[in-house]
Write a protein that holds these residues in place. Structure first.
Motif, PDB file in Angstrom:
ATOM      1  N   TYR A   1       0.819  -1.207   0.000  1.00  0.00           N
ATOM      2  CA  TYR A   1       0.000   0.000   0.000  1.00  0.00           C
ATOM      3  C   TYR A   1       0.856   1.262   0.000  1.00  0.00           C
ATOM      4  O   TYR A   1       0.540   2.242  -0.697  1.00  0.00           O
TER       5      TYR A   1
ATOM      6  N   LEU B   1       0.533   3.934  -2.995  1.00  0.00           N
ATOM      7  CA  LEU B   1       0.080   5.312  -2.751  1.00  0.00           C
ATOM      8  C   LEU B   1       1.125   6.318  -3.202  1.00  0.00           C
ATOM      9  O   LEU B   1       0.781   7.369  -3.769  1.00  0.00           O
TER      10      LEU B   1
ATOM     11  N   SER C   1      -8.060  -1.643   6.150  1.00  0.00           N
ATOM     12  CA  SER C   1      -7.938  -1.525   4.696  1.00  0.00           C
ATOM     13  C   SER C   1      -9.298  -1.537   4.012  1.00  0.00           C
ATOM     14  O   SER C   1      -9.480  -0.913   2.959  1.00  0.00           O
ATOM     15  N   LYS C   2     -10.271  -2.221   4.592  1.00  0.00           N
ATOM     16  CA  LYS C   2     -11.603  -2.279   3.996  1.00  0.00           C
ATOM     17  C   LYS C   2     -12.426  -1.028   4.284  1.00  0.00           C
ATOM     18  O   LYS C   2     -13.204  -0.572   3.436  1.00  0.00           O
TER      19      LYS C   2
ATOM     20  N   TRP D   1     -11.287   2.164   5.677  1.00  0.00           N
ATOM     21  CA  TRP D   1     -10.713   3.497   5.496  1.00  0.00           C
ATOM     22  C   TRP D   1     -10.756   3.834   4.000  1.00  0.00           C
ATOM     23  O   TRP D   1      -9.749   3.931   3.324  1.00  0.00           O
TER      24      TRP D   1
ATOM     25  N   PHE E   1      -8.778   6.627   2.096  1.00  0.00           N
ATOM     26  CA  PHE E   1      -7.329   6.449   1.963  1.00  0.00           C
ATOM     27  C   PHE E   1      -6.980   5.235   1.109  1.00  0.00           C
ATOM     28  O   PHE E   1      -6.105   5.297   0.246  1.00  0.00           O
ATOM     29  N   THR E   2      -7.670   4.129   1.347  1.00  0.00           N
ATOM     30  CA  THR E   2      -7.344   2.875   0.663  1.00  0.00           C
ATOM     31  C   THR E   2      -8.319   2.510  -0.455  1.00  0.00           C
ATOM     32  O   THR E   2      -8.088   1.533  -1.157  1.00  0.00           O
ATOM     33  N   ARG E   3      -9.430   3.259  -0.582  1.00  0.00           N
ATOM     34  CA  ARG E   3     -10.493   2.987  -1.542  1.00  0.00           C
ATOM     35  C   ARG E   3     -11.204   1.669  -1.254  1.00  0.00           C
ATOM     36  O   ARG E   3     -11.913   1.136  -2.106  1.00  0.00           O
TER      37      ARG E   3
ATOM     38  N   GLY F   1      -9.816  -1.114  -3.957  1.00  0.00           N
ATOM     39  CA  GLY F   1      -8.368  -1.184  -4.026  1.00  0.00           C
ATOM     40  C   GLY F   1      -7.742  -0.044  -4.805  1.00  0.00           C
ATOM     41  O   GLY F   1      -8.409   0.918  -5.202  1.00  0.00           O
ATOM     42  N   LEU F   2      -6.461  -0.144  -5.010  1.00  0.00           N
ATOM     43  CA  LEU F   2      -5.689   0.863  -5.744  1.00  0.00           C
ATOM     44  C   LEU F   2      -5.192   0.258  -7.042  1.00  0.00           C
ATOM     45  O   LEU F   2      -4.592  -0.823  -7.042  1.00  0.00           O
TER      46      LEU F   2
ATOM     47  N   SER G   1      -5.235  -4.442  -3.193  1.00  0.00           N
ATOM     48  CA  SER G   1      -6.552  -4.397  -2.556  1.00  0.00           C
ATOM     49  C   SER G   1      -6.441  -4.988  -1.151  1.00  0.00           C
ATOM     50  O   SER G   1      -5.402  -5.542  -0.783  1.00  0.00           O
ATOM     51  N   PRO G   2      -7.517  -4.874  -0.346  1.00  0.00           N
ATOM     52  CA  PRO G   2      -7.473  -5.473   1.001  1.00  0.00           C
ATOM     53  C   PRO G   2      -7.203  -6.971   1.008  1.00  0.00           C
ATOM     54  O   PRO G   2      -6.870  -7.523   2.060  1.00  0.00           O
TER      55      PRO G   2
END
Length: 342
Positions: free
Chosen positions: A82, A86, A140-141, A143, A146-148, A152-153, A250-251
């Motif tokens: 992550y 980011l 991660s799920k 927030w 911040f993490t979408r 995921g990113l 992703s988470p």
């Protein structure tokens, strides 16, 4: 009282085994030639094996050489992924910067987590690290800003190497293979240098008898905290490679599957042995990926492989490979003597 959670026979002797440089050179030469013989699919599996080698080195450090079983390697692997993602998406920083920052970030996060966790012993410490996995999954799920979240990113940049006008973008499978191989080889060299240093001998002393080590003046808690942070750094570096290789994070990266995979690599390869994580990563990750050609039977075959390993090689595969290397070395030495005698 030692904090190890494994049976004593599974751990090697206190001395650190010598590195067989000739075998290491042959293995490296074979890896360098691999892209000449394997297609992209199998190179993809080999790249994943070397990526997971980094967090496995960290777990081997904390489990095999300090005697603490941590289930949080997947957490620091995900944090590194992550952090790298980011930075790449929001700041467009170069790959090598992301790579180093990911490892540093994972190590810094491990510091406040390790201060209370390392005051626990045995199963309590294991449960604490398992709690870290659950917390990381939830953060991660949820927030999302911040993490979408579950989305995921995506759009993580491919690694770009070079300076000025001579910038090279790593895109093809052989290019990824050589990039990850170089970084994995460097990580292995740092790992070997660490465990063969005086600090490495102190770690083995803590593993074998923490109370005795402390009575001899070894600051055991400080050493354990440093090792916990270093293991997180190795995991974070692996997470960065994973993010830039898959270009999506992703988470799911915090799932226990990743922590379990890292644990299987170390235990299956040979805990507390220099080649253990290397052997385990190539066998268990590469074989798992190769079995995707039979998705219906993949996990069944993989499960039988693990069961067979437990019964046939309870100390992992490293002792088997080491005996084979010693046998080959003896045969080569005998062959030289016969030629000289003739």
């Amino acid at each position: 009282m030692s904090s190890t959670t494994l049976d004593a026979p599974l751990l090697p002797a206190a001395r650190v085994a010598k590195v067989n440089w000739s075998v290491s050179a042959l293995a490296l030469a074979a890896l360098l030639a691999t892209p000449l013989f394997l297609g992209d699919y199998y190179l993809h599996a080999m790249v994943l094996a070397m990526i997971f080698l980094l967090p496995a080195l960290g777990l081997n450090l904390i489990l095999g050489y300090t005697g603490m079983l941590s289930l949080a390697q997947g957490v620091f692997f995900g944090l590194g992924a992550y952090a790298s993602a980011l930075m790449s998406i929001h700041f467009g920083t170069p790959f090598l910067v992301n790579f180093l920052v990911a490892g540093l970030f994972a190590g810094l996060v491990a510091l406040p987590l390790g201060i209370p966790a390392l005051r626990l012993r045995d199963t309590s410490f294991v449960m604490c690290t398992l709690g870290m996995v659950v917390i990381a999954q939830m953060v991660s799920k949820n927030w999302v800003d911040f993490t979408r979240g579950d989305m995921g990113l995506s759009g993580i940049a491919r690694p770009r190497l070079g300076f000025g006008d001579t910038v090279f973008t790593v895109v093809k499978a052989p290019e990824y293979f050589y990039l990850v191989l170089a970084l994995a080889a460097l990580a292995v060299a740092l790992f070997v240098a660490l465990i063969r240093s005086p600090a490495g001998r102190c770690m083995v002393a803590i593993r074998d008898n923490e109370t005795l080590a402390e009575s001899l003046g070894v600051p055991t808690w400080t050493y354990k905290l440093i090792v916990f942070m270093l293991s997180a750094v190795f995991a974070g570096l692996g997470g960065s490679l994973y993010a830039h290789f898959s270009t999506v994070v992703s988470p799911l990266v915090f799932q226990s599957y990743y922590s379990n995979t890292i644990l299987i690599i170390v235990l299956g390869g040979g805990v507390g042995r220099i080649p253990g994580a290397i052997i385990g990563s190539f066998i268990f990750v590469a074989v798992s990926e190769a079995l995707r050609i039979t998705p219906e039977l993949r996990m069944i075959i993989y499960g039988f492989v693990l069961l067979g390993l437990v019964f046939l090689f309870p100390q992992g595969l490293a002792p088997l490979f080491q005996r084979a290397a010693e046998r080959l070395a003896r045969l080569g030495h005998e062959g030289k003597e016969k030629r000289h005698a003739a």
